[in-house]
Every structure is written in structure tokens, then in C-alpha cells.
Scaffold this motif. Structure first.
Motif, PDB file in Angstrom:
ATOM      1  N   VAL A  43       0.868  -1.178   0.000  1.00 15.83           N
ATOM      2  CA  VAL A  43       0.000   0.000   0.000  1.00 15.83           C
ATOM      3  C   VAL A  43       0.906   1.229   0.000  1.00 15.83           C
ATOM      4  CG1 VAL A  43      -1.812   1.255   1.225  1.00 15.83           C
ATOM      5  CG2 VAL A  43      -1.765  -1.261   1.306  1.00 15.83           C
ATOM      6  N   GLN A  44       0.707   2.098  -0.974  1.00 17.95           N
ATOM      7  CA  GLN A  44       1.485   3.335  -1.059  1.00 17.95           C
ATOM      8  C   GLN A  44       0.546   4.508  -0.846  1.00 17.95           C
ATOM      9  OE1 GLN A  44       4.246   3.700  -4.336  1.00 17.95           O
ATOM     10  NE2 GLN A  44       4.068   5.917  -4.352  1.00 17.95           N
ATOM     11  N   LEU A  45       0.939   5.405   0.063  1.00 21.14           N
ATOM     12  CA  LEU A  45       0.126   6.561   0.441  1.00 21.14           C
ATOM     13  C   LEU A  45       1.003   7.810   0.368  1.00 21.14           C
ATOM     14  CD1 LEU A  45      -1.323   4.889   3.649  1.00 21.14           C
ATOM     15  CD2 LEU A  45      -2.422   4.978   1.412  1.00 21.14           C
ATOM     16  N   THR A  46       0.443   8.917  -0.133  1.00 24.08           N
ATOM     17  CA  THR A  46       1.228  10.140  -0.277  1.00 24.08           C
ATOM     18  C   THR A  46       0.552  11.299   0.443  1.00 24.08           C
ATOM     19  OG1 THR A  46       1.996   9.391  -2.440  1.00 24.08           O
ATOM     20  CG2 THR A  46       2.296  11.718  -1.932  1.00 24.08           C
ATOM     21  N   PRO A  47       1.309  11.985   1.315  1.00 26.73           N
ATOM     22  CA  PRO A  47       0.762  13.179   1.958  1.00 26.73           C
ATOM     23  C   PRO A  47       0.454  14.250   0.913  1.00 26.73           C
ATOM     24  CG  PRO A  47       2.817  12.497   3.017  1.00 26.73           C
ATOM     25  CD  PRO A  47       2.674  11.699   1.759  1.00 26.73           C
ATOM     26  N   PRO A  48      -0.563  15.071   1.153  1.00 26.75           N
ATOM     27  CA  PRO A  48      -0.876  16.121   0.175  1.00 26.75           C
ATOM     28  C   PRO A  48       0.309  17.059  -0.032  1.00 26.75           C
ATOM     29  CG  PRO A  48      -2.165  16.391   2.208  1.00 26.75           C
ATOM     30  CD  PRO A  48      -1.402  15.124   2.335  1.00 26.75           C
ATOM     31  N   GLY A  49       0.659  17.281  -1.294  1.00 27.14           N
ATOM     32  CA  GLY A  49       1.746  18.190  -1.630  1.00 27.14           C
ATOM     33  C   GLY A  49       3.137  17.600  -1.532  1.00 27.14           C
ATOM     34  N   SER A  50       3.260  16.334  -1.185  1.00 25.62           N
ATOM     35  CA  SER A  50       4.572  15.729  -0.962  1.00 25.62           C
ATOM     36  C   SER A  50       5.074  14.979  -2.199  1.00 25.62           C
ATOM     37  CB  SER A  50       4.505  14.750   0.210  1.00 25.62           C
ATOM     38  OG  SER A  50       5.764  14.146   0.424  1.00 25.62           O
ATOM     39  N   ALA A  51       6.380  14.997  -2.397  1.00 31.29           N
ATOM     40  CA  ALA A  51       7.010  14.192  -3.443  1.00 31.29           C
ATOM     41  C   ALA A  51       7.412  12.831  -2.900  1.00 31.29           C
ATOM     42  CB  ALA A  51       8.233  14.914  -3.992  1.00 31.29           C
ATOM     43  N   CYS A  52       7.317  12.653  -1.580  1.00 38.20           N
ATOM     44  CA  CYS A  52       7.695  11.398  -0.933  1.00 38.20           C
ATOM     45  C   CYS A  52       6.451  10.717  -0.387  1.00 38.20           C
ATOM     46  CB  CYS A  52       8.689  11.671   0.197  1.00 38.20           C
ATOM     47  SG  CYS A  52       9.342  10.174   0.962  1.00 38.20           S
ATOM     48  N   SER A  53       6.360   9.421  -0.613  1.00 36.21           N
ATOM     49  CA  SER A  53       5.234   8.618  -0.150  1.00 36.21           C
ATOM     50  C   SER A  53       5.671   7.706   0.987  1.00 36.21           C
ATOM     51  CB  SER A  53       4.710   7.745  -1.293  1.00 36.21           C
ATOM     52  OG  SER A  53       4.315   8.524  -2.391  1.00 36.21           O
ATOM     53  N   ILE A  54       4.690   7.070   1.615  1.00 33.23           N
ATOM     54  CA  ILE A  54       4.985   6.026   2.583  1.00 33.23           C
ATOM     55  C   ILE A  54       4.439   4.709   2.042  1.00 33.23           C
ATOM     56  CG2 ILE A  54       4.998   7.606   4.546  1.00 33.23           C
ATOM     57  CD1 ILE A  54       2.249   6.346   5.366  1.00 33.23           C
ATOM     58  N   ALA A  55       5.037   3.624   2.498  1.00 33.73           N
ATOM     59  CA  ALA A  55       4.565   2.292   2.143  1.00 33.73           C
ATOM     60  C   ALA A  55       4.213   1.563   3.430  1.00 33.73           C
ATOM     61  CB  ALA A  55       5.634   1.517   1.382  1.00 33.73           C
ATOM     62  N   ILE A  56       3.052   0.949   3.426  1.00 32.48           N
ATOM     63  CA  ILE A  56       2.656   0.054   4.508  1.00 32.48           C
ATOM     64  C   ILE A  56       2.232  -1.241   3.846  1.00 32.48           C
ATOM     65  CG2 ILE A  56       1.974   1.915   6.076  1.00 32.48           C
ATOM     66  CD1 ILE A  56      -0.955   1.395   5.326  1.00 32.48           C
ATOM     67  N   GLY A  57       2.178  -2.304   4.588  1.00 34.56           N
ATOM     68  CA  GLY A  57       1.727  -3.549   3.972  1.00 34.56           C
ATOM     69  C   GLY A  57       2.066  -4.768   4.785  1.00 34.56           C
ATOM     70  N   GLU A  58       1.950  -5.890   4.114  1.00 33.07           N
ATOM     71  CA  GLU A  58       2.256  -7.196   4.705  1.00 33.07           C
ATOM     72  C   GLU A  58       3.333  -7.857   3.858  1.00 33.07           C
ATOM     73  OE1 GLU A  58      -1.485  -9.204   4.430  1.00 33.07           O
ATOM     74  OE2 GLU A  58      -2.447  -7.891   5.886  1.00 33.07           O
ATOM     75  N   GLY A  59       4.284  -8.505   4.532  1.00 33.80           N
ATOM     76  CA  GLY A  59       5.303  -9.266   3.824  1.00 33.80           C
ATOM     77  C   GLY A  59       6.319  -8.419   3.092  1.00 33.80           C
ATOM     78  N   LEU A  60       6.518  -7.198   3.527  1.00 32.72           N
ATOM     79  CA  LEU A  60       7.446  -6.299   2.838  1.00 32.72           C
ATOM     80  C   LEU A  60       8.883  -6.422   3.321  1.00 32.72           C
ATOM     81  CD1 LEU A  60       5.236  -3.062   2.672  1.00 32.72           C
ATOM     82  CD2 LEU A  60       5.534  -4.841   0.930  1.00 32.72           C
ATOM     83  N   GLY A  61       9.132  -7.329   4.238  1.00 32.33           N
ATOM     84  CA  GLY A  61      10.494  -7.545   4.711  1.00 32.33           C
ATOM     85  C   GLY A  61      10.996  -6.476   5.655  1.00 32.33           C
ATOM     86  N   ALA A  62      10.090  -5.790   6.321  1.00 31.31           N
ATOM     87  CA  ALA A  62      10.481  -4.712   7.232  1.00 31.31           C
ATOM     88  C   ALA A  62      11.234  -5.271   8.436  1.00 31.31           C
ATOM     89  CB  ALA A  62       9.247  -3.958   7.706  1.00 31.31           C
ATOM     90  N   THR A  63      12.227  -4.525   8.871  1.00 33.89           N
ATOM     91  CA  THR A  63      12.995  -4.948  10.041  1.00 33.89           C
ATOM     92  C   THR A  63      12.564  -4.225  11.306  1.00 33.89           C
ATOM     93  OG1 THR A  63      14.716  -3.328   9.526  1.00 33.89           O
ATOM     94  CG2 THR A  63      15.011  -5.553   8.657  1.00 33.89           C
ATOM     95  N   LEU A  64      11.761  -3.176  11.170  1.00 28.88           N
ATOM     96  CA  LEU A  64      11.283  -2.440  12.340  1.00 28.88           C
ATOM     97  C   LEU A  64       9.956  -3.018  12.818  1.00 28.88           C
ATOM     98  CD1 LEU A  64      11.887   1.268  11.230  1.00 28.88           C
ATOM     99  CD2 LEU A  64      13.226  -0.055  12.868  1.00 28.88           C
ATOM    100  N   GLU A  65       9.779  -2.998  14.125  1.00 24.99           N
ATOM    101  CA  GLU A  65       8.513  -3.423  14.702  1.00 24.99           C
ATOM    102  C   GLU A  65       7.492  -2.296  14.571  1.00 24.99           C
ATOM    103  OE1 GLU A  65       7.588  -6.412  16.047  1.00 24.99           O
ATOM    104  OE2 GLU A  65       9.512  -7.117  15.267  1.00 24.99           O
TER     105      GLU A  65
END
Length: 129
Positions: A43-65
Motif C-alpha cells: 500500500v502506497q500513500l502520499t501526503p498532500p503536496g509531498s514528493a515522498c510517499s509512505i509504504a505500509i503492507g504485509e510481507g514487505l520484509g520490514a525490520t522495524l517493529e
């Protein structure tokens, strides 16, 4: 060579709850929501007016809790207006913290990931000197 930060992973425990918060409470645009296969959802989400997005999801290999990210800082034009808008939408946010280097509002997502919103100081008076 230009280097552009365009995507930051935010670890969450419940993708639907987080997506609802970011889209319906913070006003982010829902760019993508794809289940590639069972166990992998992006899931990719972008703040209004931003050139940078965030990614959330399942199975993305994240190392942070989930809930441990506390390093995202976003520039906003008006800390007072941002705080009022957040509170009007039911988002718990700390009041404006006045510092020499800016005015700050902090909030947490449903998992506890902390966001800092910064109104930059007006340096135009110093530039005129």
C-alpha cells in the motif's frame, strides 16, 4: 546526479486500520493497494503536496517493529492550522512546541509511530540584513 527520497516504509500491525488513519484522518492520497499474492500486500500513500510517499503492507520484509518509527519529519506551512485540523478530525496531537528553529506538532499513528510536523521559521528578515 540527483538523489530523491520518494518512499519510506512505515511498519504497522494492521494495514487496513493504518490505511484508514492515513487516508481519512491525515488526508493522504491512496496511490496503490495491491495484494501481489497471499502474504504480500503493498500500500502506497502520499501526503498532500509531498514528493515522498509512505509504504505500509504485509510481507514487505520490514525490520522495524510496528510503532517504533519516530524519525519522520514533515514540513508544514502553519503549525497552528495543522494542529486545529488534526484535532478536528479526532487525531490526538501534542500542542505547538515553539523552538528557535521552528514550531512543531507531534502525533502518533494507531501503532504509535511518531510523526513530527515542522513549521519552518521565517528567515526572510535575516536575509534582508
Amino acid at each position: 546526479m540527483d538523489w530523491k527520497i520518494e518512499l519510506i516504509h512505515v511498519p504497522v500491525s494492521d494495514v487496513d486500520r493504518a490505511k484508514d488513519f492515513y487516508v481519512n484522518k491525515l488526508g493522504f492520497n491512496a496511490d496503490h493497494d495491491r495484494t501481489v499474492y497471499e502474504g504480500l500486500r503493498f500500500v502506497q500513500l502520499t501526503p498532500p503536496g509531498s514528493a515522498c510517499s509512505i509504504a505500509i503492507g504485509e510481507g514487505l520484509g520490514a525490520t522495524l517493529e510496528p510503532g517504533t518509527l519516530d524519525v519522520i519529519q514533515v514540513v508544514i506551512p502553519d503549525a497552528d492550522a495543522a494542529l486545529a485540523e488534526l484535532r478536528a478530525k479526532g487525531v490526538e496531537a501534542d500542542g505547538v512546541d515553539e523552538q528557535e528553529w521552528g514550531r512543531f506538532v507531534t502525533l502518533k499513528d494507531p501503532d504509535g509511530n511518531r510523526w513530527t510536523l515542522q513549521e519552518l521559521p521565517d528567515y526572510s528578515a535575516q536575509a534582508a540584513e
